[in-house]
Design a protein around this motif. Structure first.
Motif, PDB file in Angstrom:
ATOM      1  N   ILE A  33      64.907  46.627  61.591  1.00 38.83           N
ATOM      2  CA  ILE A  33      64.482  48.024  61.713  1.00 38.83           C
ATOM      3  C   ILE A  33      65.640  48.943  61.368  1.00 38.83           C
ATOM      4  O   ILE A  33      66.705  48.860  61.996  1.00 38.83           O
ATOM      5  N   HIS A  34      65.443  49.812  60.383  1.00 40.04           N
ATOM      6  CA  HIS A  34      66.407  50.867  60.050  1.00 40.04           C
ATOM      7  C   HIS A  34      65.799  52.199  60.467  1.00 40.04           C
ATOM      8  O   HIS A  34      64.785  52.640  59.883  1.00 40.04           O
ATOM      9  N   TRP A  35      66.364  52.776  61.500  1.00 38.70           N
ATOM     10  CA  TRP A  35      65.830  53.997  62.122  1.00 38.70           C
ATOM     11  C   TRP A  35      67.033  54.863  62.468  1.00 38.70           C
ATOM     12  O   TRP A  35      68.016  54.348  63.062  1.00 38.70           O
ATOM     13  N   ALA A  65      67.034  54.759  51.161  1.00 39.32           N
ATOM     14  CA  ALA A  65      66.864  56.086  51.775  1.00 39.32           C
ATOM     15  C   ALA A  65      67.834  56.294  52.936  1.00 39.32           C
ATOM     16  O   ALA A  65      68.161  57.430  53.282  1.00 39.32           O
ATOM     17  N   GLU A  66      68.339  55.190  53.523  1.00 42.05           N
ATOM     18  CA  GLU A  66      69.296  55.317  54.633  1.00 42.05           C
ATOM     19  C   GLU A  66      70.676  55.737  54.137  1.00 42.05           C
ATOM     20  O   GLU A  66      71.588  56.002  54.914  1.00 42.05           O
ATOM     21  N   TRP A  67      70.863  55.797  52.797  1.00 43.17           N
ATOM     22  CA  TRP A  67      72.119  56.265  52.185  1.00 43.17           C
ATOM     23  C   TRP A  67      72.030  57.744  51.828  1.00 43.17           C
ATOM     24  O   TRP A  67      72.837  58.259  51.059  1.00 43.17           O
ATOM     25  N   TYR A  68      71.058  58.478  52.410  1.00 42.67           N
ATOM     26  CA  TYR A  68      70.796  59.876  52.052  1.00 42.67           C
ATOM     27  C   TYR A  68      72.056  60.743  52.094  1.00 42.67           C
ATOM     28  O   TYR A  68      72.324  61.501  51.162  1.00 42.67           O
ATOM     29  N   LYS A 129      74.107  51.577  64.864  1.00 45.92           N
ATOM     30  CA  LYS A 129      74.884  52.592  64.154  1.00 45.92           C
ATOM     31  C   LYS A 129      74.868  52.212  62.695  1.00 45.92           C
ATOM     32  O   LYS A 129      75.287  51.107  62.351  1.00 45.92           O
ATOM     33  N   HIS A 130      74.343  53.120  61.831  1.00 48.90           N
ATOM     34  CA  HIS A 130      74.369  52.839  60.401  1.00 48.90           C
ATOM     35  C   HIS A 130      75.592  53.534  59.813  1.00 48.90           C
ATOM     36  O   HIS A 130      76.445  54.032  60.558  1.00 48.90           O
ATOM     37  N   HIS A 131      75.690  53.594  58.484  1.00 46.66           N
ATOM     38  CA  HIS A 131      76.909  54.121  57.868  1.00 46.66           C
ATOM     39  C   HIS A 131      77.193  55.570  58.247  1.00 46.66           C
ATOM     40  O   HIS A 131      78.345  56.004  58.203  1.00 46.66           O
ATOM     41  N   ASP A 132      76.158  56.329  58.641  1.00 48.45           N
ATOM     42  CA  ASP A 132      76.356  57.762  58.955  1.00 48.45           C
ATOM     43  C   ASP A 132      77.044  57.958  60.304  1.00 48.45           C
ATOM     44  O   ASP A 132      77.410  59.075  60.656  1.00 48.45           O
ATOM     45  N   ASN A 227      76.523  42.361  61.993  1.00 53.62           N
ATOM     46  CA  ASN A 227      77.464  43.356  61.499  1.00 53.62           C
ATOM     47  C   ASN A 227      77.187  43.605  60.021  1.00 53.62           C
ATOM     48  O   ASN A 227      76.684  42.703  59.324  1.00 53.62           O
ATOM     49  N   ASP A 228      77.472  44.818  59.523  1.00 52.80           N
ATOM     50  CA  ASP A 228      77.170  45.068  58.117  1.00 52.80           C
ATOM     51  C   ASP A 228      78.381  45.555  57.339  1.00 52.80           C
ATOM     52  O   ASP A 228      79.235  46.266  57.891  1.00 52.80           O
ATOM     53  N   ILE A 229      78.428  45.124  56.109  1.00 56.04           N
ATOM     54  CA  ILE A 229      79.287  45.600  55.037  1.00 56.04           C
ATOM     55  C   ILE A 229      80.776  45.525  55.373  1.00 56.04           C
ATOM     56  O   ILE A 229      81.569  46.328  54.931  1.00 56.04           O
ATOM     57  N   ASN A 255      77.495  36.815  58.551  1.00 52.26           N
ATOM     58  CA  ASN A 255      78.673  36.583  57.705  1.00 52.26           C
ATOM     59  C   ASN A 255      79.252  37.864  57.116  1.00 52.26           C
ATOM     60  O   ASN A 255      79.833  37.844  56.035  1.00 52.26           O
ATOM     61  N   ARG A 256      79.080  39.002  57.852  1.00 46.68           N
ATOM     62  CA  ARG A 256      79.563  40.249  57.266  1.00 46.68           C
ATOM     63  C   ARG A 256      80.680  40.913  58.076  1.00 46.68           C
ATOM     64  O   ARG A 256      80.843  42.121  58.069  1.00 46.68           O
ATOM     65  N   PHE A 257      81.480  40.053  58.762  1.00 45.54           N
ATOM     66  CA  PHE A 257      82.622  40.566  59.519  1.00 45.54           C
ATOM     67  C   PHE A 257      83.929  40.425  58.733  1.00 45.54           C
ATOM     68  O   PHE A 257      85.007  40.453  59.303  1.00 45.54           O
ATOM     69  N   PRO A 267      71.930  36.714  52.348  1.00 48.08           N
ATOM     70  CA  PRO A 267      71.584  37.260  51.031  1.00 48.08           C
ATOM     71  C   PRO A 267      70.644  38.452  51.193  1.00 48.08           C
ATOM     72  O   PRO A 267      69.732  38.410  52.036  1.00 48.08           O
ATOM     73  N   GLU A 268      70.935  39.513  50.457  1.00 47.24           N
ATOM     74  CA  GLU A 268      70.166  40.766  50.595  1.00 47.24           C
ATOM     75  C   GLU A 268      69.338  40.987  49.342  1.00 47.24           C
ATOM     76  O   GLU A 268      69.885  41.000  48.237  1.00 47.24           O
ATOM     77  N   TYR A 269      68.006  41.158  49.496  1.00 49.34           N
ATOM     78  CA  TYR A 269      67.097  41.173  48.338  1.00 49.34           C
ATOM     79  C   TYR A 269      67.394  39.965  47.453  1.00 49.34           C
ATOM     80  O   TYR A 269      67.402  40.040  46.239  1.00 49.34           O
TER      81      TYR A 269
END
Ligand SMILES: C[C@@H]1N[C@H](CNC(=O)Cc2c[nH]c3ccccc23)[C@@H](O)[C@H](O)[C@@H]1O
Length: 449
Positions: A33-35, A65-68, A129-132, A227-229, A255-257, A267-269
Motif C-alpha cells: 500500500i502506497h498512501w 504518482a508517489e514521486w509527485y 514514510k515515503h521519499h517525501d 526498506n526502500d532505495i 535487500n534494499r538496506f 525485483p520491481e516490475y
C-alpha cells in the motif's frame, strides 16, 4: 528469571543463522500500500512501466504518482504543468497534508483488512514514510529539518491498519524510505546520478532513519522490514537487524538496506525466469504507479487474467507477489483496483490449494502440444499443474509422465481422465473453463521428475 534469549548479535555471521520463516514461504501473495500526501494530487503521466521507459526520460515523465514532489520540481515535466494549472505555481507540496489529514479521518482500516483477506492476501506492507518524508504514524522522533512539524500524521494510520490486518489473521509489514528523504535533500532528481547524490549520508540523517526504524519495531513489531532505495552508510544496519530478529524472530528483511545481507530480494516490475534457491518477492502496481493515479485507465492496468497468471508464474519459481494498491486520501479504493483484487480473490478461492503453502517443483514450467504455457508447484504428495490461457478439451502437457494409477483432479475435486501419449500426458479437460484464469490440476502421487 532466565535472561531473554538474545539469539542474534550485530555481525553478519550471527545474522546468517536466521532462516526465512515458513509463514513467508507459504504466503505467496501480499498487498503493498502506497498512501500519503501524494495521494491528494494523485496525478502522473502514465508513460509506461518501470523498465520499459528509457531511464533518460523516466524522471521527466515519472509514471510513479508517489514521486509527485520530485516531478513538480522538474519545471519541464507534465506534472509541473498540471500542478500550476490545478493548484498554482506557489502551492507548496506539503500543504497537501491538510487535505490528507482531514480526509483520512473517515477511513475505516477494517474495510481494507477484509478486502485484502477476501482477495486471498496473506500479508500487507504499508508505507510508513515515503521519499517525501511524511510519516504515517505520529512519530516522537523530531525531524531536524522540520522544527515547525507538519511532517507527522496526527492519526496513527500505521497502528490502526496493523491492528485491523492482524485482527483479520494476516501478517503486517512496514515500508520505510531509508535511501531518500526529500526533507533532508531538496534537490530534484533528473538522472540516476542524482538518485545517488541526493541520498542523505549525514550522521544526522543516519541517526534519524535508525531512530525511525527502531520506533516502528518497538511500537508495531512488524513481520517485514521493507526498506526502500538504500540506507545511509552510517546507519549500522547489522545492529538494527540483530535487535529486530531478537524482538521479532519470525521477521524478514528485504535487500534494499545497501548491504549484501537479506532474507529476500525484491525485483520491481520484474520477475525471475527460473527457480532461484534464494526467496524473492516481485512488487508492482496494478498500473504503472504505486501511489493512486487518477489518470490511469484500463489501458494502463494489468488485465485480470494476466494478473492471475503473473501470480502463478512467480510462485512456480519460488517468489511471492507483493501487489500494490494506491488508495485515495479518504481510504477509498478505485473501482478498477477493486475489480482486479476481486478477480484474483475469486480465482484463488477455487484454485488456491496449489498456491498457498506450495513450494517449487523440480522445474517451473512446460508447454502443451497446442503451444500453451504450463506452470508447476508441489505440495505434500501432489504435483499441481496450472494450464494457462483458457485451456479446454484434450490438452497434452509435453514431457510429463505420471505413475500408473495416478489420480488427477480439477480444483474443486472433479476427477479428470488422462492417458500417456508419445509427447507426454493428455488430460481430458472440461470443454470450457468456467472462471477466468488458469485451469489447476492436482496430480497424486507427484511424478519424481
Ligand atoms: C516500491 C517502489 N520503490 C521505488 C524505489 N525502487 C528502487 O529503488 C529500484 C530497485 C529495485 N530493486 C532494488 C534493489 C535495491 C535497491 C533498489 C532497487 C520507489 O521510488 C517507488 O516510489 C516505490 O516506492
Amino acid at each position: 528469571p532466565a535472561a531473554f534469549a538474545q539469539k542474534y548479535s550485530p555481525d553478519w555471521t550471527s545474522l546468517k543463522a536466521h532462516t526465512v520463516p515458513n509463514w513467508f514461504e507459504d504466503a505467496k501473495f501480499g498487498i503493498f500500500i502506497h498512501w500519503g500526501l501524494y495521494s491528494v494530487p494523485a496525478w502522473a503521466p502514465p508513460s509506461g512501466e518501470l523498465g520499459k521507459v528509457d531511464m533518460s526520460r523516466w524522471f521527466y515523465q515519472n509514471a510513479y504518482a508517489e514521486w509527485y514532489l520530485n516531478s513538480i520540481r522538474l519545471k519541464d515535466s507534465p506534472s509541473y504543468k498540471h500542478h500550476v494549472e490545478t493548484y498554482g505555481a506557489d502551492f507548496d507540496y506539503y500543504r497537501f497534508g491538510q487535505a490528507f489529514e482531514q480526509q483520512n479521518r473517515a477511513w475505516k482500516p477494517q474495510n481494507w483488512a477484509s478486502l485484502f483477506k477476501d482477495a486471498g492476501a496473506r500479508y500487507v506492507v504499508l508505507t510508513t514514510k515515503h521519499h517525501d518524508g511524511y510519516t504515517l504514524w505520529p512519530s516522537k522522533v523530531p525531524n531536524p529539518k522540520r522544527p515547525q512539524g507538519g511532517i507527522n500524521s496526527p492519526r496513527d494510520l500505521v497502528g490502526d491498519l496493523t491492528k485491523a490486518v492482524r485482527g483479520a489473521g494476516l501478517h503486517m509489514g512496514l515500508y520505510y524510505s531509508g535511501g531518500l528523504d526529500w526533507t533532508f535533500e531538496t534537490r530534484p532528481i533528473a538522472t540516476m546520478g542524482d538518485l545517488r547524490t541526493t541520498a542523505p549520508q549525514t550522521e544526522e540523517y543516519a541517526r534519524y532513519a535508525d531512530a525511525h526504524w527502531r520506533e516502528l519495531i518497538r511500537l508495531y513489531q512488524p513481520s517485514v522490514l521493507w526498506n526502500d532505495i538504500g540506507y545511509p552508510k552510517l546507519g549500522k544496519p547489522e545492529a538494527l537487524f540483530a535487535d529486530y530478529y531478537n524482538a521479532v524472530p519470525e521477521g524478514v528483511i528485504n535487500n534494499r538496506f545497501s548491504v549484501e545481507y537479506s532474507d529476500f530480494t525484491t525485483p520491481e516490475y520484474a520477475k525471475y525466469d527460473k527457480i532461484t534457491p534464494k526467496k524473492w518477492e516481485s512488487c508492482r502496481g496494478l498500473g504503472f504507479s504505486f501511489g493512486y493515479n487518477q489518470v490511469e485507465g484500463p489501458e494502463h492496468v494489468i488485465a485480470p487474467e494476466a494478473l492471475i497468471e503473473l501470480l502463478v508464474d512467480i510462485v512456480s519459481k519460488n517468489g511471492n507477489l507483493l501487489l500494490n494498491i494506491g488508495p485515495k486520501p479518504d481510504g477509498t479504493i478505485s473501482e478498477i483496483q477493486l475489480n482486479r483484487l476481486n478477480a484474483l480473490g475469486a480465482w484463488l478461492k477455487t484454485n488456491g490449494d496449489g498456491i498457498f503453502g506450495s513450494r517449487p517443483w523440480v522445474r517451473p514450467s512446460a508447454k502443451t502440444t497446442a503451444g500453451g504455457d504450463v506452470r508447476f508447484t508441489k505440495k505434500g504428495d501432489a504435483l499441481y499443474a496450472f494450464l494457462l490461457g483458457r485451456a479446454a478439451g484434450p490438452s497434452t502437457v509435453v514431457g510429463l509422465t505420471l505413475a500408473p494409477g495416478s489420480t488427477v483432479r480439477l480444483s474443486g475435486g472433479r476427477s479428470v481422465a488422462w492417458k500417456k501419449t508419445g509427447d507426454g500426458t493428455t488430460f481430458e479437460l472440461p470443454a470450457n473453463s468456467p472462471a477466468a484464469g488458469p485451469v489447476a490440476l492436482s496430480i497424486t502421487p507427484a511424478p519424481a521428475a
